[in-house]
Design an enzyme around this catalytic site. Sequence first.
Site, short mmCIF file in Angstrom:
data_model
loop_
_atom_site.label_atom_id
_atom_site.label_comp_id
_atom_site.label_asym_id
_atom_site.label_seq_id
_atom_site.Cartn_x
_atom_site.Cartn_y
_atom_site.Cartn_z
N ASN A 90 -152.72 -30.82 -25.22
CA ASN A 90 -152.41 -29.41 -25.44
C ASN A 90 -150.90 -29.24 -25.23
O ASN A 90 -150.43 -29.23 -24.09
CB ASN A 90 -153.20 -28.54 -24.45
CG ASN A 90 -152.85 -27.07 -24.60
OD1 ASN A 90 -152.16 -26.68 -25.54
ND2 ASN A 90 -153.30 -26.25 -23.66
N TRP A 91 -150.20 -29.12 -26.32
CA TRP A 91 -148.73 -29.06 -26.24
C TRP A 91 -148.21 -27.66 -25.89
O TRP A 91 -147.01 -27.47 -25.74
CB TRP A 91 -148.12 -29.54 -27.56
CG TRP A 91 -148.15 -31.04 -27.69
CD1 TRP A 91 -148.53 -31.96 -26.74
CD2 TRP A 91 -147.77 -31.83 -28.84
NE1 TRP A 91 -148.42 -33.23 -27.21
CE2 TRP A 91 -147.95 -33.19 -28.51
CE3 TRP A 91 -147.31 -31.51 -30.12
CZ2 TRP A 91 -147.67 -34.23 -29.40
CZ3 TRP A 91 -147.04 -32.54 -31.01
CH2 TRP A 91 -147.21 -33.89 -30.66
N LYS A 92 -149.10 -26.69 -25.82
CA LYS A 92 -148.70 -25.32 -25.47
C LYS A 92 -147.49 -24.91 -26.32
O LYS A 92 -147.47 -25.23 -27.52
CB LYS A 92 -148.44 -25.23 -23.96
CG LYS A 92 -149.62 -25.82 -23.15
CD LYS A 92 -149.52 -25.60 -21.67
CE LYS A 92 -150.73 -26.23 -20.98
NZ LYS A 92 -150.79 -25.97 -19.55
N HIS A 124 -158.27 -20.86 -22.71
CA HIS A 124 -157.37 -21.47 -21.74
C HIS A 124 -156.97 -20.43 -20.70
O HIS A 124 -156.80 -19.25 -21.01
CB HIS A 124 -156.12 -22.01 -22.46
CG HIS A 124 -155.34 -22.94 -21.58
ND1 HIS A 124 -154.49 -22.48 -20.59
CD2 HIS A 124 -155.30 -24.29 -21.52
CE1 HIS A 124 -153.97 -23.53 -19.96
NE2 HIS A 124 -154.44 -24.64 -20.51
N GLU A 171 -154.27 -19.79 -19.37
CA GLU A 171 -153.02 -19.07 -19.69
C GLU A 171 -153.30 -17.89 -20.61
O GLU A 171 -152.61 -16.87 -20.55
CB GLU A 171 -152.01 -20.05 -20.30
CG GLU A 171 -151.43 -20.98 -19.22
CD GLU A 171 -151.05 -22.36 -19.71
OE1 GLU A 171 -150.85 -22.56 -20.92
OE2 GLU A 171 -150.96 -23.26 -18.85
N GLU A 174 -160.87 -26.96 -16.23
CA GLU A 174 -159.48 -26.99 -15.77
C GLU A 174 -159.34 -26.04 -14.58
O GLU A 174 -159.12 -24.84 -14.77
CB GLU A 174 -158.53 -26.52 -16.88
CG GLU A 174 -158.52 -27.41 -18.10
CD GLU A 174 -157.20 -27.26 -18.87
OE1 GLU A 174 -156.54 -28.28 -19.07
OE2 GLU A 174 -156.84 -26.14 -19.25
N GLY A 198 -150.53 -27.90 -14.24
CA GLY A 198 -149.07 -27.92 -14.17
C GLY A 198 -148.51 -27.99 -12.76
O GLY A 198 -147.32 -27.74 -12.55
N SER A 242 -153.07 -31.61 -14.42
CA SER A 242 -152.22 -32.65 -13.82
C SER A 242 -152.73 -34.08 -14.09
O SER A 242 -152.63 -34.95 -13.23
CB SER A 242 -152.04 -32.40 -12.32
OG SER A 242 -151.40 -31.16 -12.10
N GLY A 279 -151.76 -31.59 -20.58
CA GLY A 279 -150.61 -30.77 -20.92
C GLY A 279 -149.33 -31.59 -20.88
O GLY A 279 -149.04 -32.38 -21.79
N GLY A 280 -148.58 -31.45 -19.79
CA GLY A 280 -147.24 -32.04 -19.69
C GLY A 280 -147.16 -33.53 -20.02
O GLY A 280 -146.22 -33.97 -20.69
P1 13P Z 1 -151.06 -30.13 -17.23
O1 13P Z 1 -151.64 -31.43 -17.71
O2 13P Z 1 -149.60 -29.99 -17.53
O3 13P Z 1 -151.43 -29.86 -15.81
O4 13P Z 1 -151.76 -28.96 -18.10
C1 13P Z 1 -153.13 -28.94 -18.20
C2 13P Z 1 -153.51 -27.97 -19.24
O5 13P Z 1 -153.39 -26.77 -19.06
C3 13P Z 1 -154.04 -28.49 -20.51
O6 13P Z 1 -154.65 -27.49 -21.25
#
Ligand code: 13P
Length: 241
Positions: free
Chosen positions: A9-11, A90, A92, A158, A164, A202, A223-224
């Site tokens: 997920n590159w957001k 998600h 967010e 999640e 994050g 994470s 994510g990251g």
């Molecule tokens: P991180 O892997 O950066 O913690 O993000 C997780 C995420 O929100 C994937 O959708």
Amino acid sequence: MITPLVVANWKMSIEAPEIREFVASWRATADAAVDCVIAPPLAYLGLLSQVPGIQLAGQDCSSEASGAFTGECSAASLLALGCQFGIVGHSERRQRHGETDDIIATKAQQLEAVGLTPIICLGESSQEREAGETFAVIERQVRAAVRGLHRAPVFAYEPIWAIGTGLPAEPSDAGTVQQAIANELKSIFGKKGDGRVLYGGSVKPENTAEFMSEQGIDGLLVGGASLTAESFMDICRNAGG
Ligand code: 13P
């Protein structure tokens, strides 16, 4: 044996030059034992349309099929852009855009209606966790999200406090929650649909194998650590065992 599903997920954390770099460095292993999916920012889906070994996902979609909804993106347009999956729910979006369980269920229905597999995110906050409410929250979110679906979607557990932060859940704790989600899915849908349950929060190359060895964890939402080809390839390789 279920094929692990690893979703990046590159957001909104990447732009065209870095995506081009990612594509140039990406090497799909012919024997990839994992389904690799990338959810780039919507405008960049086209940059990934011809990459071997990568399937595509939208990061969100409208709860409406079509009409006067400025700025929204229909499930049908994700399909037309080559997606096989769509992420909804998600945290967010739940937090920043006030998305309720009902809205998320409707979005998942839109995806299913055009033939895409919904990846429905859920998870408890740190306050809910401290109050011992994790299982109640998850159960509520699962039941609400599948309302109106005909086939089991993918779920991504999640925990909000793990996103994050560099502080992932204990793999065994995540596995226990995910087993509960899988049981719920099985009792509702039987064998119909996807039904894989992912862990997100994470994830990095170094903790991938430990998560994937847990019963109940069928894949990862990253994510990251998915933003460079090297790191995401390591995660996909490690997830394949
Ligand atoms: P991180 O892997 O950066 O913690 O993000 C997780 C995420 O929100 C994937 O959708």
